[in-house]
Design an enzyme around this catalytic site. Sequence first.
Site, PDB file in Angstrom:
ATOM      1  N   TYR A 120       0.829  -1.198   0.000  1.00 36.37           N
ATOM      2  CA  TYR A 120       0.000   0.000   0.000  1.00 36.37           C
ATOM      3  C   TYR A 120       0.865   1.251   0.000  1.00 36.37           C
ATOM      4  O   TYR A 120       1.588   1.526   0.955  1.00 36.37           O
ATOM      5  CB  TYR A 120      -0.961  -0.027   1.187  1.00 36.37           C
ATOM      6  CG  TYR A 120      -2.144  -0.933   0.916  1.00 36.37           C
ATOM      7  CD1 TYR A 120      -1.930  -2.256   0.546  1.00 36.37           C
ATOM      8  CD2 TYR A 120      -3.442  -0.470   0.966  1.00 36.37           C
ATOM      9  CE1 TYR A 120      -2.981  -3.091   0.254  1.00 36.37           C
ATOM     10  CE2 TYR A 120      -4.512  -1.304   0.671  1.00 36.37           C
ATOM     11  CZ  TYR A 120      -4.278  -2.622   0.307  1.00 36.37           C
ATOM     12  OH  TYR A 120      -5.319  -3.448   0.007  1.00 36.37           O
TER      13      TYR A 120
ATOM     14  N   LYS B   2       3.178 -15.464  -0.333  1.00 39.61           N
ATOM     15  CA  LYS B   2       3.594 -15.807  -1.687  1.00 39.61           C
ATOM     16  C   LYS B   2       5.123 -15.891  -1.703  1.00 39.61           C
ATOM     17  O   LYS B   2       5.799 -15.324  -2.572  1.00 39.61           O
ATOM     18  CB  LYS B   2       3.092 -14.759  -2.685  1.00 39.61           C
ATOM     19  CG  LYS B   2       3.204 -15.180  -4.159  1.00 39.61           C
ATOM     20  CD  LYS B   2       2.343 -16.368  -4.519  1.00 39.61           C
ATOM     21  CE  LYS B   2       2.445 -16.662  -6.014  1.00 39.61           C
ATOM     22  NZ  LYS B   2       1.723 -17.904  -6.384  1.00 39.61           N
TER      23      LYS B   2
ATOM     24  N   ASP C 125      -2.660 -17.745  -3.597  1.00 44.35           N
ATOM     25  CA  ASP C 125      -3.522 -18.189  -4.679  1.00 44.35           C
ATOM     26  C   ASP C 125      -4.262 -19.468  -4.307  1.00 44.35           C
ATOM     27  O   ASP C 125      -5.460 -19.621  -4.605  1.00 44.35           O
ATOM     28  CB  ASP C 125      -2.732 -18.361  -5.981  1.00 44.35           C
ATOM     29  CG  ASP C 125      -1.390 -19.030  -5.787  1.00 44.35           C
ATOM     30  OD1 ASP C 125      -0.919 -19.139  -4.644  1.00 44.35           O
ATOM     31  OD2 ASP C 125      -0.799 -19.452  -6.794  1.00 44.35           O
TER      32      ASP C 125
ATOM     33  N   ASP D 244      -6.506  -7.915   2.650  1.00 42.14           N
ATOM     34  CA  ASP D 244      -7.591  -7.081   2.141  1.00 42.14           C
ATOM     35  C   ASP D 244      -8.416  -7.858   1.117  1.00 42.14           C
ATOM     36  O   ASP D 244      -9.652  -7.917   1.187  1.00 42.14           O
ATOM     37  CB  ASP D 244      -6.986  -5.822   1.512  1.00 42.14           C
ATOM     38  CG  ASP D 244      -8.011  -4.724   1.272  1.00 42.14           C
ATOM     39  OD1 ASP D 244      -9.184  -4.895   1.659  1.00 42.14           O
ATOM     40  OD2 ASP D 244      -7.630  -3.687   0.714  1.00 42.14           O
TER      41      ASP D 244
ATOM     42  N   ASP E 222     -12.411  -9.677   1.667  1.00 40.50           N
ATOM     43  CA  ASP E 222     -13.568  -9.350   0.829  1.00 40.50           C
ATOM     44  C   ASP E 222     -14.159 -10.628   0.229  1.00 40.50           C
ATOM     45  O   ASP E 222     -15.384 -10.792   0.155  1.00 40.50           O
ATOM     46  CB  ASP E 222     -13.167  -8.388  -0.287  1.00 40.50           C
ATOM     47  CG  ASP E 222     -13.033  -6.951   0.202  1.00 40.50           C
ATOM     48  OD1 ASP E 222     -13.222  -6.708   1.400  1.00 40.50           O
ATOM     49  OD2 ASP E 222     -12.725  -6.071  -0.620  1.00 40.50           O
TER      50      ASP E 222
END
Length: 360
Positions: free
Chosen positions: A131, A184, A217, A241, A245
């Site tokens: 971010y 990751k 993933d 984040d 969602d």
Amino acid sequence: MKVLVLEGDGIGPEITRATVDVLAAADKLFGLNIEYDRATIGFDALKAEGTTFPPRTLDLARACEGVVLGPVSHNEYPAIAEGGLNPSGELRKHLDLFANIRPAFTRDAVPYPSRVPFDLVIVRENTEGFYADRSMFAGPGEYMPTPDIALSTRKVTRAASERIAEEAFRLARLRRNKVTAVHKANVLRISDGLFLSVVREVAQRFPEVAYEEQLVDAMAALLVRDASQFDVIVATNMFGDILSDEASELAGSLGLGASLNLGKTYAVAQAQHGSAPSIAGKDLANPYALIASSSMMLDWLGARRDRSDLLSAAKQIRQALDSTIDDPKTRTKDLGGTLGTKAFTQAVIEKMQASSTLKA
């Protein structure tokens, strides 16, 4: 107890006022003695003062015990140099709100797209990562050395990784004693490698909590296949984040996604969803998420201050919210019901009052 109310943009004013109405009802039932400060942020502040986040707003937040933050349309703001600060990012950065707690769970009475029922919490690191507004001391974390090249800096630190991991393991001990770290590291070997190594160190301090790791993933797919296998999920900023969602949508709707930003000293209640300007001012917005976020704030404050009244109020708000959406007749239109923002809020308040009367 003093709470700062920031209405935000789009549907923000409507759902924030609904939240304050519910908090006022809880105050009346439990004698919480809540006082409110208010400040203007977002487009209204930009028009009046040339910035979406006036400096005194931060001072007001520091003087309060909690903040109710309505959604903001920061993607539509002008550049930072032109006053377009992200109020959410500014609060998280300057109040050191390092953890974003995002629960997601299915409800028997509310349709959900998940294949199986589940109940999990995503603990998202809140102060660094990809971010751009949280990666640098000065200047943005994104930059263009030429018109044809865009670069982004990702920051991962030992200190931030350690405290978010500790928060996840502490929460897991209050739930089902399992933590899943998402990463990751097969590609981001250095940055996610550091994050994972720190989480593993913290895991050693909590031997009673089962610990596992998942690639981001694979995690996105596993949530769709069977989210019931997860309890507490800890992740860096962007991964947390996105996955939260997804989890909220699988649980029934992003409109049900509550969220609490917390640090060592401050807490900010903020719904997961955005400002939905297309339905602003139409009495269509579902205030569930922000009301539920505020109940999380009361829970956090009650635990910190050993105040049973705050804990009881938080529980009553949650029960009233879920009881209201359990009944198709008292759901908002986005959940297949008929009620608007105001009528739904009133239904929640009436459920709270009825529950208190029965207990009395």
